[in-house]
Design an enzyme around this catalytic site. Structure first.
Site, PDB file in Angstrom:
ATOM      1  N   GLU A 169      36.521  41.184  43.952  1.00 33.29           N
ATOM      2  CA  GLU A 169      37.379  40.874  42.232  1.00 33.29           C
ATOM      3  C   GLU A 169      38.256  39.321  42.812  1.00 33.29           C
ATOM      4  O   GLU A 169      37.996  38.420  42.146  1.00 33.29           O
ATOM      5  CB  GLU A 169      38.126  41.886  42.192  1.00 33.29           C
ATOM      6  CG  GLU A 169      39.116  41.471  40.758  1.00 33.29           C
ATOM      7  CD  GLU A 169      40.421  40.856  41.095  1.00 33.29           C
ATOM      8  OE1 GLU A 169      40.902  40.040  40.338  1.00 33.29           O
ATOM      9  OE2 GLU A 169      40.901  41.458  42.072  1.00 33.29           O
ATOM     10  N   ASP A 216      37.307  36.025  40.739  1.00 34.14           N
ATOM     11  CA  ASP A 216      37.962  35.328  40.334  1.00 34.14           C
ATOM     12  C   ASP A 216      38.042  33.850  40.593  1.00 34.14           C
ATOM     13  O   ASP A 216      38.219  33.158  39.512  1.00 34.14           O
ATOM     14  CB  ASP A 216      39.497  36.085  40.636  1.00 34.14           C
ATOM     15  CG  ASP A 216      40.457  35.162  39.620  1.00 34.14           C
ATOM     16  OD1 ASP A 216      40.808  35.484  38.572  1.00 34.14           O
ATOM     17  OD2 ASP A 216      41.712  34.675  40.297  1.00 34.14           O
ATOM     18  N   ASP A 269      38.621  43.477  36.213  1.00 34.31           N
ATOM     19  CA  ASP A 269      38.516  43.198  37.496  1.00 34.31           C
ATOM     20  C   ASP A 269      36.969  43.615  37.979  1.00 34.31           C
ATOM     21  O   ASP A 269      36.533  42.843  38.994  1.00 34.31           O
ATOM     22  CB  ASP A 269      39.461  44.340  38.336  1.00 34.31           C
ATOM     23  CG  ASP A 269      40.855  44.013  38.410  1.00 34.31           C
ATOM     24  OD1 ASP A 269      41.209  42.730  38.036  1.00 34.31           O
ATOM     25  OD2 ASP A 269      41.696  44.872  38.657  1.00 34.31           O
ATOM     26  N   GLU A 296      34.892  40.503  37.353  1.00 37.45           N
ATOM     27  CA  GLU A 296      34.980  39.339  38.399  1.00 37.45           C
ATOM     28  C   GLU A 296      34.548  39.966  39.693  1.00 37.45           C
ATOM     29  O   GLU A 296      33.936  38.879  40.264  1.00 37.45           O
ATOM     30  CB  GLU A 296      36.438  39.351  38.533  1.00 37.45           C
ATOM     31  CG  GLU A 296      37.098  38.327  37.173  1.00 37.45           C
ATOM     32  CD  GLU A 296      38.494  38.290  37.493  1.00 37.45           C
ATOM     33  OE1 GLU A 296      39.119  37.337  36.575  1.00 37.45           O
ATOM     34  OE2 GLU A 296      39.180  39.124  38.222  1.00 37.45           O
TER      35      GLU A 296
END
Length: 223
Positions: A44, A48, A116, A119
Site C-alpha cells: 500500500e 500510494d 489501502d 493501493e
C-alpha cells in the site's frame, strides 16, 4: 497449491491486473486482522506513491492550471474516498482477505481498508509489471474521475462546515441512524443536523458516502 482463489484470480485479471507470482497478490489482498505474517501495508505504501505520480503526471500534461489548482485536484483524485469509490466500482470488497471480526465491524465497506487494498494492488502491479503497466491501469480505472470534475469543487462536508461557520451556526453533527442489507451490500443512512436550522438524512453504500450525500442535500435545502 494456489495462493489465490480461482474466483479472485479471474476477477483480478478481468480488472486489468497482470498476475505472475500469486503470493504477491495474496499479500496485497490480506488485511492485518487475519494475523498472517504478511499483509498489504508495505505494498500500500508503494502503490500510494505510484498512484500519486501517475495522477500528477496526467494533470501536469493535460492542464495549464496553476500549482494550487493542480494540488487541489490531485488531493481529490488520490483521496481515501476516491480510492474507495474506485474499489467499490470494480467489485473489490468480496475479495479482501479479512478476519470475521473485522468483517462484522464493517471492514469490507471501510473507506480506509478499501483505499489501502486498491493501493496495495497498484503497488503489486508496479512491482511485478513495471511503471508503464501501472500507469495504463490507473488511467483506465480513474478515467471517469480524471475526465470529470473531481477536485474542482469543494467537498460537500467542507462546504457545509464553512456555511455553518459563516452564518454563525454550530458545526454540523453527523449520526448513523440506520444500516441494512448484507455485509457485502450494506446500506447506511446518516443524518446531518445543524442545531436551530434543520436536519437531513441520506443513504449510500458507505457511511462516508452517506455523509457526503446528506451534506449536499442539506445545502440544497437550507444553504
Amino acid at each position: 497449491m494456489s495462493e489465490l482463489s480461482p474466483n479472485t484470480r479471474s476477477w483480478l485479471e478481468a480488472t486489468g491486473f497482470a498476475i505472475g507470482e500469486e503470493a504477491l497478490w495474496h499479500t496485497a489482498m490480506t488485511h492485518g486482522s487475519t494475523g498472517e505474517k504478511r499483509d498489504y501495508q508495505r505494498l500500500e505504501f508503494l502503490g500510494d506513491r505510484v498512484l500519486g505520480l501517475v495522477i500528477a503526471d496526467w494533470l501536469y500534461d493535460r492542464s495549464n492550471a496553476p500549482e494550487g489548482r493542480l494540488s487541489q485536484r490531485l488531493n481529490a483524485l488520490v483521496s481515501r474516498e476516491m480510492c474507495a469509490e474506485i474499489a467499490r466500482k470494480i467489485g473489490l470488497p468480496p475479495h479482501i482477505r479479512i478476519s470475521k471480526q473485522a468483517q462484522d465491524d464493517g471492514g469490507r465497506d471501510s473507506d480506509n481498508i478499501l483505499g489501502d487494498v486498491i493501493e496495495a494492488l497498484l503497488g503489486a502491479q508496479f512491482q511485478e509489471n513495471g511503471f508503464e503497466a501501472a500507469r495504463v491501469l490507473i488511467h483506465r480505472l480513474w478515467r471517469e474521475a480524471l475526465e470529470g470534475d473531481a477536485g474542482t469543487a469543494k467537498h460537500p462536508k467542507s462546504a457545509l462546515q464553512e456555511w455553518a461557520a459563516g452564518n454563525q451556526r454550530r458545526p454540523p453533527e453527523y449520526s448513523l441512524v440506520g444500516r441494512s442489507g448484507p455485509d457485502h451490500a450494506a446500506r447506511f443512512t446518516v443524518k446531518v443536523e445543524v442545531p436551530n436550522v434543520g436536519a437531513v438524512e441520506a443513504t449510500a453504500s458507505s457511511k462516508q458516502e452517506a455523509e457526503k450525500h446528506a451534506a449536499k442535500a442539506f445545502m440544497e435545502k437550507f444553504g
